[in-house]
Design an enzyme around this catalytic site. Sequence first.
Site, short mmCIF file in Angstrom:
data_model
loop_
_atom_site.label_atom_id
_atom_site.label_comp_id
_atom_site.label_asym_id
_atom_site.label_seq_id
_atom_site.Cartn_x
_atom_site.Cartn_y
_atom_site.Cartn_z
CB THR A 1 -39.75 -96.13 49.10
OG1 THR A 1 -39.06 -95.18 47.96
CG2 THR A 1 -38.51 -96.50 50.07
CG HIS B 1 -38.53 -85.92 46.87
ND1 HIS B 1 -38.84 -87.43 46.64
CD2 HIS B 1 -37.25 -85.85 46.88
CE1 HIS B 1 -37.79 -87.99 46.42
NE2 HIS B 1 -36.70 -86.99 46.24
C1 BJW Z 1 -47.06 -99.85 49.86
C2 BJW Z 1 -48.49 -99.79 50.07
C3 BJW Z 1 -48.85 -100.22 51.19
C4 BJW Z 1 -47.94 -99.30 47.94
N1 BJW Z 1 -48.24 -100.39 52.14
N2 BJW Z 1 -46.33 -100.31 50.80
C5 BJW Z 1 -28.65 -91.84 39.97
C6 BJW Z 1 -29.19 -93.02 38.90
C7 BJW Z 1 -29.92 -92.75 38.21
C8 BJW Z 1 -30.87 -91.59 37.97
C9 BJW Z 1 -30.42 -90.82 38.96
C10 BJW Z 1 -29.45 -90.81 39.82
N3 BJW Z 1 -29.38 -89.50 40.66
C11 BJW Z 1 -30.22 -88.90 40.09
C12 BJW Z 1 -31.12 -89.34 39.19
C13 BJW Z 1 -32.04 -88.64 38.37
C14 BJW Z 1 -33.45 -88.82 39.19
C15 BJW Z 1 -33.67 -90.03 39.34
O1 BJW Z 1 -33.76 -90.88 40.33
N4 BJW Z 1 -34.48 -90.81 38.21
C16 BJW Z 1 -35.05 -92.17 38.56
C17 BJW Z 1 -36.32 -92.32 37.83
C18 BJW Z 1 -33.97 -93.12 37.62
N5 BJW Z 1 -33.43 -88.13 40.37
C19 BJW Z 1 -33.53 -86.87 40.61
O2 BJW Z 1 -33.62 -85.85 39.49
C20 BJW Z 1 -33.46 -86.13 42.16
N6 BJW Z 1 -32.73 -85.10 41.80
C21 BJW Z 1 -31.25 -85.46 42.31
O3 BJW Z 1 -30.75 -86.51 42.17
O4 BJW Z 1 -30.39 -84.31 41.91
C22 BJW Z 1 -29.02 -84.32 41.77
C23 BJW Z 1 -28.82 -83.02 40.98
C24 BJW Z 1 -29.33 -82.20 40.39
C25 BJW Z 1 -29.18 -81.35 39.72
C26 BJW Z 1 -27.77 -81.22 39.53
C27 BJW Z 1 -26.80 -82.16 40.08
C28 BJW Z 1 -27.24 -83.17 40.96
C29 BJW Z 1 -34.88 -85.62 42.18
C30 BJW Z 1 -36.00 -86.42 42.39
C31 BJW Z 1 -37.14 -86.11 42.61
C32 BJW Z 1 -38.17 -86.68 42.86
N7 BJW Z 1 -39.67 -86.29 42.42
C33 BJW Z 1 -40.79 -86.85 42.71
C34 BJW Z 1 -42.13 -85.99 42.65
C35 BJW Z 1 -42.22 -85.22 43.80
C36 BJW Z 1 -43.56 -84.29 43.89
C37 BJW Z 1 -44.55 -84.95 43.39
O5 BJW Z 1 -45.07 -85.84 44.34
O6 BJW Z 1 -45.35 -84.66 42.40
O7 BJW Z 1 -40.98 -87.69 44.11
S1 BJW Z 1 -40.94 -88.32 41.79
C38 BJW Z 1 -41.60 -89.29 43.13
O8 BJW Z 1 -40.95 -90.46 43.29
C39 BJW Z 1 -41.73 -88.68 44.07
C40 BJW Z 1 -41.60 -89.73 45.24
O9 BJW Z 1 -40.81 -89.05 46.38
C41 BJW Z 1 -40.49 -90.43 44.36
C42 BJW Z 1 -40.31 -91.90 45.08
O10 BJW Z 1 -41.52 -92.56 44.84
P1 BJW Z 1 -41.86 -93.50 46.18
O11 BJW Z 1 -42.18 -92.95 47.21
O12 BJW Z 1 -40.79 -94.72 46.20
O13 BJW Z 1 -43.29 -94.16 45.16
P2 BJW Z 1 -43.33 -95.46 44.25
O14 BJW Z 1 -44.61 -95.39 43.90
O15 BJW Z 1 -42.50 -95.50 43.25
O16 BJW Z 1 -43.41 -96.59 45.32
C43 BJW Z 1 -44.40 -97.03 46.27
C44 BJW Z 1 -44.05 -98.21 46.75
O17 BJW Z 1 -44.86 -98.45 47.67
C45 BJW Z 1 -44.07 -99.37 46.12
O18 BJW Z 1 -42.81 -100.20 46.37
C46 BJW Z 1 -45.10 -100.37 46.67
O19 BJW Z 1 -45.00 -101.48 46.53
C47 BJW Z 1 -45.49 -99.65 47.99
N8 BJW Z 1 -46.70 -99.76 48.34
N9 BJW Z 1 -48.94 -99.55 48.42
C48 BJW Z 1 -46.69 -100.76 51.86
N10 BJW Z 1 -50.38 -100.11 51.23
#
Ligand code: BJW
Length: 231
Positions: A172, A104
């Site tokens: 994640t 990302h």
């Molecule tokens: C602990 C803890 C501790 C807490 N110890 N644990 C298929 C199905 C449905 C939707 C889609 C799909 N494919 C694509 C999509 C759309 C979209 C998507 O997924 N949407 C969903 C919301 C449904 N995806 C995209 O748009 C992606 N692009 C893509 O697929 O392109 C394909 C394409 C494009 C164009 C044309 C054709 C094809 C891009 C996704 C980009 C995500 N960007 C972000 C922001 C980045 C910049 C920023 O930081 O501002 O990335 S969003 C945000 O979420 C960030 C993260 O990397 C990402 C994941 O989050 P993460 O890391 O999992 O964090 P949390 O907060 O969700 O979870 C934290 C976890 O930690 C929890 O489980 C806690 O329990 C745990 N935790 N404390 C251990 N101490």
Amino acid sequence: MMRVFVLTGAGVSAESGLGTFRDAGGIWARFDPMKLATPEAFAADPETVHEFYNLRRRNLIEAAPNAAHAALARLAGGVELFLCTQNIDDLHERAGSPQVHHMHGELLVARCGWCGRREECRGDLSVETICEGCWRVGGMRPDVVWFGEMPYGLDVIEARLAEADLFVAVGTSGAVYPAAGYVAMARELGIRTVEINLAPSDNAGAFDERRYGPATTEAPRFVAELLGQGG
Ligand code: BJW
């Protein structure tokens, strides 16, 4: 040598003081991702998007890696590791991980939307920032992957996943694709899967083994076991 694919998320950096996204009080509980983390949001209101990332960049520079980052850096010394992070911070690198795949993007890198030039960025960006490649103004943005944009190096990720013996997801939520789909891909390939998280993720049921607790406790324990030093 065992080939291990580790996918990290915001939970691995939570105990370094960087907010997660979807937990109570997380970043997306306070800010609307559609107004900050999409190309459309940047086009409509670049000042607000810059402000959001400038604040997070300043917080990142003040933060320090934790025991989970350090454990994953140690792991690279004992297995063939592919460390794939969704995080845009540089805490894995600062903990000593030799190679990190930032699917990302990276907060400490700026990219010009006009010419594509990338450069290290430790200060604030604004609509006035000039690109030193094409000398145009208004195109500089954080080199991060927003919703609707293509994550980096999906071909490399899928190739390294296909040859892994073990898939481990740390901190994640399993809410964002394509990363959220990797556990299912690993299972289809017959690769053992492990989740390390504070609480069960959205796709916890897809993992062969689940370990719950803070990443700073569970990741070092898991790495020690894997490296054969006892738990
Ligand atoms: C602990 C803890 C501790 C807490 N110890 N644990 C298929 C199905 C449905 C939707 C889609 C799909 N494919 C694509 C999509 C759309 C979209 C998507 O997924 N949407 C969903 C919301 C449904 N995806 C995209 O748009 C992606 N692009 C893509 O697929 O392109 C394909 C394409 C494009 C164009 C044309 C054709 C094809 C891009 C996704 C980009 C995500 N960007 C972000 C922001 C980045 C910049 C920023 O930081 O501002 O990335 S969003 C945000 O979420 C960030 C993260 O990397 C990402 C994941 O989050 P993460 O890391 O999992 O964090 P949390 O907060 O969700 O979870 C934290 C976890 O930690 C929890 O489980 C806690 O329990 C745990 N935790 N404390 C251990 N101490």
